[in-house]
Design a protein around this motif. Sequence first.
Motif, mmCIF file in Angstrom:
data_model
loop_
_atom_site.group_PDB
_atom_site.id
_atom_site.type_symbol
_atom_site.label_atom_id
_atom_site.label_comp_id
_atom_site.label_asym_id
_atom_site.label_seq_id
_atom_site.Cartn_x
_atom_site.Cartn_y
_atom_site.Cartn_z
ATOM 1 N N VAL A 102 -6.690 -20.819 -4.889
ATOM 2 C CA VAL A 102 -5.762 -21.623 -4.074
ATOM 3 C C VAL A 102 -5.088 -22.709 -4.915
ATOM 4 N N LYS A 103 -5.759 -23.120 -5.988
ATOM 5 C CA LYS A 103 -5.207 -24.148 -6.876
ATOM 6 C C LYS A 103 -3.831 -23.756 -7.412
ATOM 7 N N LEU A 104 -3.558 -22.478 -7.431
ATOM 8 C CA LEU A 104 -2.246 -21.990 -7.865
ATOM 9 C C LEU A 104 -1.126 -22.729 -7.136
ATOM 10 N N PHE A 105 -1.312 -22.905 -5.817
ATOM 11 C CA PHE A 105 -0.269 -23.524 -4.997
ATOM 12 C C PHE A 105 -0.168 -25.036 -5.217
ATOM 13 N N ASN A 106 -1.127 -25.579 -5.977
ATOM 14 C CA ASN A 106 -1.100 -27.021 -6.235
ATOM 15 C C ASN A 106 -0.293 -27.373 -7.481
ATOM 16 N N LEU A 107 0.224 -26.362 -8.174
ATOM 17 C CA LEU A 107 1.013 -26.623 -9.383
ATOM 18 C C LEU A 107 2.312 -27.350 -9.016
ATOM 19 N N PRO A 108 2.687 -28.361 -9.812
ATOM 20 C CA PRO A 108 3.902 -29.120 -9.488
ATOM 21 C C PRO A 108 5.177 -28.307 -9.724
ATOM 22 N N PHE A 109 6.158 -28.542 -8.902
ATOM 23 C CA PHE A 109 7.482 -27.915 -9.026
ATOM 24 C C PHE A 109 7.412 -26.395 -9.169
ATOM 25 N N LEU A 110 6.444 -25.773 -8.489
ATOM 26 C CA LEU A 110 6.313 -24.309 -8.565
ATOM 27 C C LEU A 110 7.410 -23.641 -7.729
ATOM 28 N N PHE A 111 7.688 -24.243 -6.582
ATOM 29 C CA PHE A 111 8.630 -23.617 -5.641
ATOM 30 C C PHE A 111 9.980 -24.323 -5.664
ATOM 31 N N LYS A 112 11.003 -23.525 -5.518
ATOM 32 C CA LYS A 112 12.369 -24.027 -5.561
ATOM 33 C C LYS A 112 12.761 -24.619 -4.208
ATOM 34 N N ASP A 113 12.489 -23.852 -3.182
ATOM 35 C CA ASP A 113 12.872 -24.256 -1.832
ATOM 36 C C ASP A 113 11.915 -23.571 -0.842
ATOM 37 N N ARG A 114 12.153 -23.744 0.442
ATOM 38 C CA ARG A 114 11.238 -23.185 1.440
ATOM 39 C C ARG A 114 11.209 -21.649 1.399
ATOM 40 N N GLU A 115 12.363 -21.055 1.189
ATOM 41 C CA GLU A 115 12.436 -19.583 1.086
ATOM 42 C C GLU A 115 11.443 -19.090 0.046
ATOM 43 N N SER A 116 11.476 -19.778 -1.089
ATOM 44 C CA SER A 116 10.634 -19.401 -2.215
ATOM 45 C C SER A 116 9.152 -19.575 -1.859
ATOM 46 N N CYS A 117 8.818 -20.624 -1.115
ATOM 47 C CA CYS A 117 7.426 -20.844 -0.677
ATOM 48 C C CYS A 117 6.967 -19.702 0.216
ATOM 49 N N TYR A 118 7.784 -19.386 1.197
ATOM 50 C CA TYR A 118 7.383 -18.373 2.190
ATOM 51 C C TYR A 118 7.275 -16.993 1.543
ATOM 52 N N ARG A 119 8.166 -16.734 0.569
ATOM 53 C CA ARG A 119 8.117 -15.450 -0.121
ATOM 54 C C ARG A 119 6.767 -15.278 -0.831
ATOM 55 N N VAL A 120 6.319 -16.335 -1.490
ATOM 56 C CA VAL A 120 5.053 -16.253 -2.228
ATOM 57 C C VAL A 120 3.855 -16.269 -1.262
ATOM 58 N N LEU A 121 3.878 -17.196 -0.305
ATOM 59 C CA LEU A 121 2.717 -17.354 0.589
ATOM 60 C C LEU A 121 2.539 -16.160 1.528
ATOM 61 N N ASP A 122 3.634 -15.675 2.098
ATOM 62 C CA ASP A 122 3.534 -14.576 3.066
ATOM 63 C C ASP A 122 3.543 -13.220 2.375
ATOM 64 N N GLY A 123 3.841 -13.206 1.080
ATOM 65 C CA GLY A 123 3.879 -11.953 0.317
ATOM 66 C C GLY A 123 2.520 -11.609 -0.261
ATOM 67 N N GLU A 124 2.569 -10.785 -1.305
ATOM 68 C CA GLU A 124 1.340 -10.239 -1.872
ATOM 69 C C GLU A 124 0.407 -11.326 -2.424
ATOM 70 N N ILE A 125 0.974 -12.293 -3.133
ATOM 71 C CA ILE A 125 0.130 -13.312 -3.772
ATOM 72 C C ILE A 125 -0.610 -14.135 -2.718
ATOM 73 N N GLY A 126 0.139 -14.644 -1.742
ATOM 74 C CA GLY A 126 -0.474 -15.465 -0.698
ATOM 75 C C GLY A 126 -1.490 -14.699 0.127
ATOM 76 N N THR A 127 -1.191 -13.427 0.394
ATOM 77 C CA THR A 127 -2.094 -12.602 1.206
ATOM 78 C C THR A 127 -3.386 -12.318 0.449
ATOM 79 N N GLN A 128 -3.255 -11.983 -0.837
ATOM 80 C CA GLN A 128 -4.461 -11.696 -1.633
ATOM 81 C C GLN A 128 -5.363 -12.917 -1.748
#
Length: 335
Positions: A102-128
């Motif tokens: 879960v620490k992956l999501f704590n990296l600074p400036f990882l996401f560009k915008d909300r679209e980018s967050c949802y793509r990662v979180l609701d996609g394969e990486i977030g699901t795994q």
Amino acid sequence: MQKKLLTVIVFSLFLALVAAPAAYAKTILKLGTSTQPTHIYNQAADHFAKIVADKTGGEIEVQVFPAAQLGSERDMVEGLQLGSLEMTLTSTGPMGGFVPQVKLFNLPFLFKDRESCYRVLDGEIGTQIADRFVKVGLRSLGWFENGFRNITNSKRPVNSPADMKGVKIRVMEDDVFILTMKAMGASPLPMAFGELYTALEQKTVDAQENPLAVIHSSRFFEVQKYLAMTGHFYSPAVLLISEATWKNLSPKNQKIVADAAAQARDFERGLSLKADQELEAACEKEGMIITHPDKAPFAKAVASVYSNPKVIKAIGGGNAEEGQKLIDAAIAAAK
Ligand code: EAX
């Protein structure tokens, strides 16, 4: 006599079938959060509770306990494992202690915008990553949103990383947050959210960072003069249910709970977006002095966190190669 006995039996059966379920089959799910009652987590939790009550005909009652009444975010997650609490909606702050990835999501400036967050979180990486919760007695019902975090402080307007030099800032309890603030030049102090208002008031710390929805609902404007819209971390939240509680629900109720969670997630993300659109002006009205720093120098200052061997290994759950793979995949998906 026989007829009377039959009547008694029939009546007892009737009671067992009709009255007993109403009296005994009700399931109460306590859901704890760390934030104030008006905060978006609790609005979403109430929304979730209402859908669950409607769809189960009152068979499941979700009771919401805001403001860390049931303990800190870490305490509540532990409560889910121990069986003393059924549900919580928490930031990822304490989650790396349960599932390191879960620490992956704590990296600074990882996401560009909300679209980018949802793509990662609701996609394969977030699901795994969410699927890993089951092994530690927790079940994710979806990635909710805390939001993009901004820095407040009582010292000075922040326009560049240089303004953060030596500033004592409270951070959530994870080494990725600590290392990021150190890289920015600040002096981070990890602390549970429930202690934060008092720490700011008593000047134990000069600064803190949180999304606007938290800053406003917690009235940090009463104890912090300056707000800098840095958006340095995107903070997801996760709705968790104890795996033991989940297993005790019927398949039908599991579906109702999962569907209600998905609806509540979308509802909450909408509230979070609205908060970002409206609460900057609201904080200004409360007397805060707001700056909009160029983010590039901040991103540059904290870039070293991505190449820190400790961080890479931690994100991989002790396996550096795994960690690097996850980071690369997240960067690619977040683009
Ligand atoms: O989850 O600890 C924090 O700063 C969190 O952002 C807050 O409790 C909401």
